[in-house]
Design an enzyme around this catalytic site. Structure first.
Site, PDB file in Angstrom:
ATOM      1  N   CYS A   2       0.855  -1.180   0.000  1.00 29.86           N
ATOM      2  CA  CYS A   2       0.000   0.000   0.000  1.00 29.86           C
ATOM      3  C   CYS A   2       0.895   1.235   0.000  1.00 29.86           C
ATOM      4  CB  CYS A   2      -0.883   0.003   1.224  1.00 29.86           C
ATOM      5  SG  CYS A   2      -1.668  -1.582   1.509  1.00 29.86           S
ATOM      6  N   ARG A  27       1.125   1.380  -6.178  1.00 26.43           N
ATOM      7  CA  ARG A  27       1.468   0.407  -5.136  1.00 26.43           C
ATOM      8  C   ARG A  27       0.240  -0.302  -4.569  1.00 26.43           C
ATOM      9  NH1 ARG A  27       6.410   0.735  -2.701  1.00 26.43           N
ATOM     10  NH2 ARG A  27       5.486  -0.146  -0.843  1.00 26.43           N
ATOM     11  N   TRP A  74      -4.040  -1.795  -0.863  1.00 27.40           N
ATOM     12  CA  TRP A  74      -4.191  -3.034  -1.635  1.00 27.40           C
ATOM     13  C   TRP A  74      -4.478  -4.097  -0.584  1.00 27.40           C
ATOM     14  CZ3 TRP A  74      -1.717  -7.825  -1.994  1.00 27.40           C
ATOM     15  CH2 TRP A  74      -1.937  -8.536  -3.177  1.00 27.40           C
ATOM     16  N   ASN A 100       1.260   0.156   6.565  1.00 27.40           N
ATOM     17  CA  ASN A 100       1.626  -0.837   5.537  1.00 27.40           C
ATOM     18  C   ASN A 100       2.296  -1.993   6.258  1.00 27.40           C
ATOM     19  OD1 ASN A 100       0.864   0.889   3.544  1.00 27.40           O
ATOM     20  ND2 ASN A 100       2.937   1.407   2.896  1.00 27.40           N
ATOM     21  N   GLY A 101       2.097  -3.197   5.767  1.00 28.88           N
ATOM     22  CA  GLY A 101       2.737  -4.357   6.395  1.00 28.88           C
ATOM     23  C   GLY A 101       1.687  -5.281   6.970  1.00 28.88           C
ATOM     24  N   GLU A 470       8.829 -15.434 -19.460  1.00 29.54           N
ATOM     25  CA  GLU A 470       8.601 -14.008 -19.203  1.00 29.54           C
ATOM     26  C   GLU A 470       7.569 -13.427 -20.183  1.00 29.54           C
ATOM     27  OE1 GLU A 470       9.009 -12.036 -16.892  1.00 29.54           O
ATOM     28  OE2 GLU A 470       8.953 -10.034 -17.745  1.00 29.54           O
ATOM     29  N   LYS A 474       4.076 -11.734 -19.053  1.00 28.34           N
ATOM     30  CA  LYS A 474       3.676 -10.370 -19.432  1.00 28.34           C
ATOM     31  C   LYS A 474       2.268 -10.386 -20.005  1.00 28.34           C
ATOM     32  CE  LYS A 474       5.733  -8.462 -17.666  1.00 28.34           C
ATOM     33  NZ  LYS A 474       6.837  -8.830 -16.844  1.00 28.34           N
ATOM     34  N   GLU A 477      -0.418 -11.120 -17.270  1.00 27.43           N
ATOM     35  CA  GLU A 477      -0.542 -10.046 -16.287  1.00 27.43           C
ATOM     36  C   GLU A 477      -1.386  -8.884 -16.804  1.00 27.43           C
ATOM     37  OE1 GLU A 477       3.048  -9.149 -13.407  1.00 27.43           O
ATOM     38  OE2 GLU A 477       3.703  -9.130 -15.479  1.00 27.43           O
ATOM     39  N   HIS A 493       5.416 -33.506 -24.572  1.00 26.26           N
ATOM     40  CA  HIS A 493       5.185 -34.284 -23.353  1.00 26.26           C
ATOM     41  C   HIS A 493       3.886 -33.883 -22.659  1.00 26.26           C
ATOM     42  CE1 HIS A 493       9.059 -36.222 -23.687  1.00 26.26           C
ATOM     43  NE2 HIS A 493       9.606 -35.037 -23.905  1.00 26.26           N
ATOM     44  N   LYS A 592       2.577  -3.323  -7.484  1.00 19.89           N
ATOM     45  CA  LYS A 592       3.950  -3.185  -7.979  1.00 19.89           C
ATOM     46  C   LYS A 592       4.963  -3.859  -7.060  1.00 19.89           C
ATOM     47  CE  LYS A 592       7.154  -1.877 -10.685  1.00 19.89           C
ATOM     48  NZ  LYS A 592       7.307  -2.735 -11.870  1.00 19.89           N
TER      49      LYS A 592
HETATM   50  O1  M6R Z   1      10.446  -6.014  -7.126  1.00 15.32           O
HETATM   51  P1  M6R Z   1      10.726  -7.440  -7.489  1.00 15.32           P
HETATM   52  O2  M6R Z   1      11.579  -7.586  -8.680  1.00 15.32           O
HETATM   53  O3  M6R Z   1      11.286  -8.225  -6.329  1.00 15.32           O
HETATM   54  O4  M6R Z   1       9.317  -8.062  -7.829  1.00 15.32           O
HETATM   55  C1  M6R Z   1       9.152  -9.428  -8.088  1.00 15.32           C
HETATM   56  C2  M6R Z   1       7.789  -9.708  -8.669  1.00 15.32           C
HETATM   57  O5  M6R Z   1       6.791  -9.365  -7.764  1.00 15.32           O
HETATM   58  C3  M6R Z   1       7.560  -8.956  -9.978  1.00 15.32           C
HETATM   59  O6  M6R Z   1       8.562  -9.240 -10.917  1.00 15.32           O
HETATM   60  C4  M6R Z   1       6.188  -9.339 -10.567  1.00 15.32           C
HETATM   61  O7  M6R Z   1       6.194 -10.669 -11.001  1.00 15.32           O
HETATM   62  C5  M6R Z   1       5.817  -8.388 -11.695  1.00 15.32           C
HETATM   63  N1  M6R Z   1       4.401  -8.187 -11.685  1.00 15.32           N
HETATM   64  C6  M6R Z   1       6.209  -8.896 -13.035  1.00 15.32           C
HETATM   65  O8  M6R Z   1       5.767  -8.098 -14.074  1.00 15.32           O
END
Ligand code: M6R
Length: 597
Positions: A2, A27, A74, A100-101, A470, A474, A477, A493, A592
């Protein structure tokens, strides 16, 4: 996860609180709220939904306050709704808290408070903090807060105000918090991006530190109330760096920044005859490397394994941080632990760093001053600038570029050899990435064919298998289309059962020894009616026959190919998501920086 902001100064607090929340919205963004102190009263306004909902409702209200705190949430404990949104009051509405936390012992503390007659209204773990402070409050907010903090187990970055006192108490344990120092004003934020428009002078609170902010200034203390010295640092990032630069979304802007951000990683480190990294371990002593990370950073770790094993001939293990932290840690004194994180705040990655008893640790991190960057013994900063889009793009290529440097460095230090061809190709890589970006229009056209797709497979081999992972991440997501990455030869397989005329398969191919084998995989897809998109550095007649779409990219050393091959995949994901009208920078259910387990 957050965002927190706070203000105490000579000006109206609300404009900063709102602009700070907007900057932090990436965030966490399922609800937001503000609390302002006025005429010895606290007024909280909070709303479910994005910050603009809160902002619109605040317009009809009049405030005259130079002291306030605010939060964008969040959800972790309880639904995203107005009651669970922060700030939270105590029983008498004399104290307000943003947090936060995660408070791990909140159930026990809640029970204790309810037994004592406190009335808690939300499902959150955060609300108990306001009530605990109320319990100890005898006219001095910092004393009551210190008492309360001693009872909390878990993590926090928090800010507290009271109706009766002209001060803010901010505290940090495991969740980032900074002070922005202005002229006759102090800002609080969980991320520097919230204050950068107002001041460049910041103090990064360390774990266990508490800041007492009054109209006279600020003082840091430890949990026992003893004064500490604050160290002011200057933010180098400008507002311009944070803004979208004319692009429709941050994600697109960040994709297009990559020629520059890759160059930033190499600057001052890559030379024709040497690699300069200031690392505090002896490379000759390292026997094994263990890399741990989450999400996209885990994908770059897999590429790192390939690079270090091939270039530096050192064995590398790669593990999800969330798994590794709870496993048996078979670490030897000569093992090097590498943690990779864009944010430097990911809870599992930090947890793994803290749990694994490695004598040498190295962080590959973007955010300067982040918790992980402070806790590792050696570091390579990405210098990619703030990555605002939730989907990581430029951080990924910067991580890969750092790992290439690390592999070259280790080999040079251990054997005296430097792969000069690789160095030469690396010097040219930003230009080649730009060549791919220049095809954005064509990639956008191809993306239109994917709008009705429900499932995609991404296939690659060797160093391009993690690129396939990756690319698939992407797409899912930001477009919400299901996609999976596989090593191309694994298709037969199992996943081959999925292939029919509705299935798109994206192949990432480099011309080389396994080129023909991938062609066979394509034939298997074609034979079952599947549609084929190929990212390749060579176009030939066979490919032209098999593929529905070919995206031709420049040729480079195999080790550098992920830096080029990922670009069309990022663009494909972006254009599909944008065409579907998705809020690309803030896709649903994602945040994020994942600072909870
Ligand atoms: O800040 P970080 O690189 O440690 O974050 C790791 C993941 O949370 C981050 O890469 C996440 O998978 C992203 N949404 C990828 O686009």
């Amino acid at each position: 996860m957050c965002g927190i902001v706070g203000y105490l100064g000579q000006k109206q607090a609300l404009p900063f609180l709102l602009s700070g929340l907007e900057r932090l919205e990436y965030r966490g963004y399922d609800s937001a709220g503000v609390c302002l102190q006025e005429n010895q009263q606290l007024r909280i306004v909070k709303r479910k939904g994005p910050i603009k909902v809160l902002e619109a409702d605040l317009q009809s209200l009049k405030f005259n306050s130079q002291l306030g705190i605010a939060h964008t949430r969040w959800a972790t404990h309880g639904q995203p709704n107005e009651i669970n949104a922060h700030p939270h009051y105590d029983c008498q509405h004399q104290i307000a808290v943003v947090h936060n936390g995660i408070i791990e012992n909140f159930q026990a503390l809640k029970q204790l408070l309810e037994n004592e007659g406190h009335h808690l209204v939300s499902e959150t773990d955060s609300e108990i903090i306001a009530h605990l402070i109320e319990k100890f409050y005898q006219g001095n907010l910092e004393e009551a807060t210190l008492h309360a903090l001693k009872l909390l187990e878990g993590t926090y970055g928090l800010a507290v105000i009271s109706a009766q006192e002209n001060k803010i108490i901010a505290a940090r344990r495991g969740s980032p918090l900074i002070l922005g120092i202005g002229h006759d004003e102090v800002f609080i934020a969980s991320d520097v991006s919230a204050v950068v428009e107002y001041t460049k002078q910041v103090v990064y609170l360390k774990d266990g530190e508490i800041a007492v902010i009054t109209p006279q200034g600020y003082q840091l203390q430890n949990i026992d109330g003893e004064d500490l010295q604050a160290q002011i640092e200057e933010i180098k990032w400008t507002v311009d760096q944070i803004e979208k630069d004319g692009f429709k979304h941050f994600m697109l802007k960040e994709i297009f920044e990559q020629p520059q951000t890759i160059a930033n990683v190499l600057r001052g480190r890559l030379f024709s005859d040497q690699i300069k990294l200031s690392l505090h371990f002896n490379p000759r002593k390292v026997k094994k490397i263990i890399i741990t990370a989450c999400g996209t950073s885990w994908h770059s770790s897999l590429i790192g394994k390939y690079l270090i094993e091939k270039i530096a001939h050192l064995p590398v293990e790669v593990d999800y941080a969330s798994e590794f932290r709870y496993r048996e840690h078979l670490i030897n004194p000569d093992d090097l632990l590498v943690v990779i994180s864009q944010s430097g705040e990911t809870a599992d990655t930090l947890g793994a760093l803290r749990a694994i008893p490695a004598s040498e640790t190295l962080g590959i991190i973007n955010i300067v001053g982040s918790t992980i960057s402070r806790e590792v013994k050696s570091g390579i900063y990405l210098h990619a600038g703030p990555e605002i889009g939730v989907a990581s793009t430029k951080a990924f290529t910067s991580q890969v570029a750092s790992l290439i440097l690390l592999a070259l460095y280790l080999n040079k230090e251990r054997t005296g050899n430097l792969d000069l061809e690789l160095v030469k190709n690396l010097e040219d890589i930003s230009r080649q990435v730009q060549i791919v970006l220049d095809q954005a229009k064509q990639i956008k056209k191809i993306s239109q064919s994917l709008l009705s797709a429900k499932n995609l497979l991404y296939l690659g081999r060797g160093i391009n298998f993690p690129v396939a992972l990756e690319g698939a991440l992407k797409l899912k997501e930001v477009s919400y289309i299901h996609a999976e990455g596989y090593p191309a030869a694994e298709m037969k397989h199992g996943p081959i059962a999925l292939i029919d005329q509705n299935m798109f398969v994206v192949f990432i191919v480099n011309h080389g020894p396994i080129f023909e084998k991938i062609i066979s995989n394509m034939q298997e897809v074609k034979a079952r009616g599947g549609k084929i998109i190929v990212i390749c550095d060579l176009e030939n007649d066979v490919l032209k026959k098999l593929a529905d779409f070919i995206i031709l990219v420049p040729s480079t050393s195999e080790e550098l190919s992920p830096l080029i091959n990922i670009i069309p995949l990022q663009l494909l994901a972006y254009y599909v998501a944008d065409a579907k009208g998705i809020n690309v920078d803030k896709p649903r259910n994602l945040a994020k920086s994942v600072t909870v387990e």
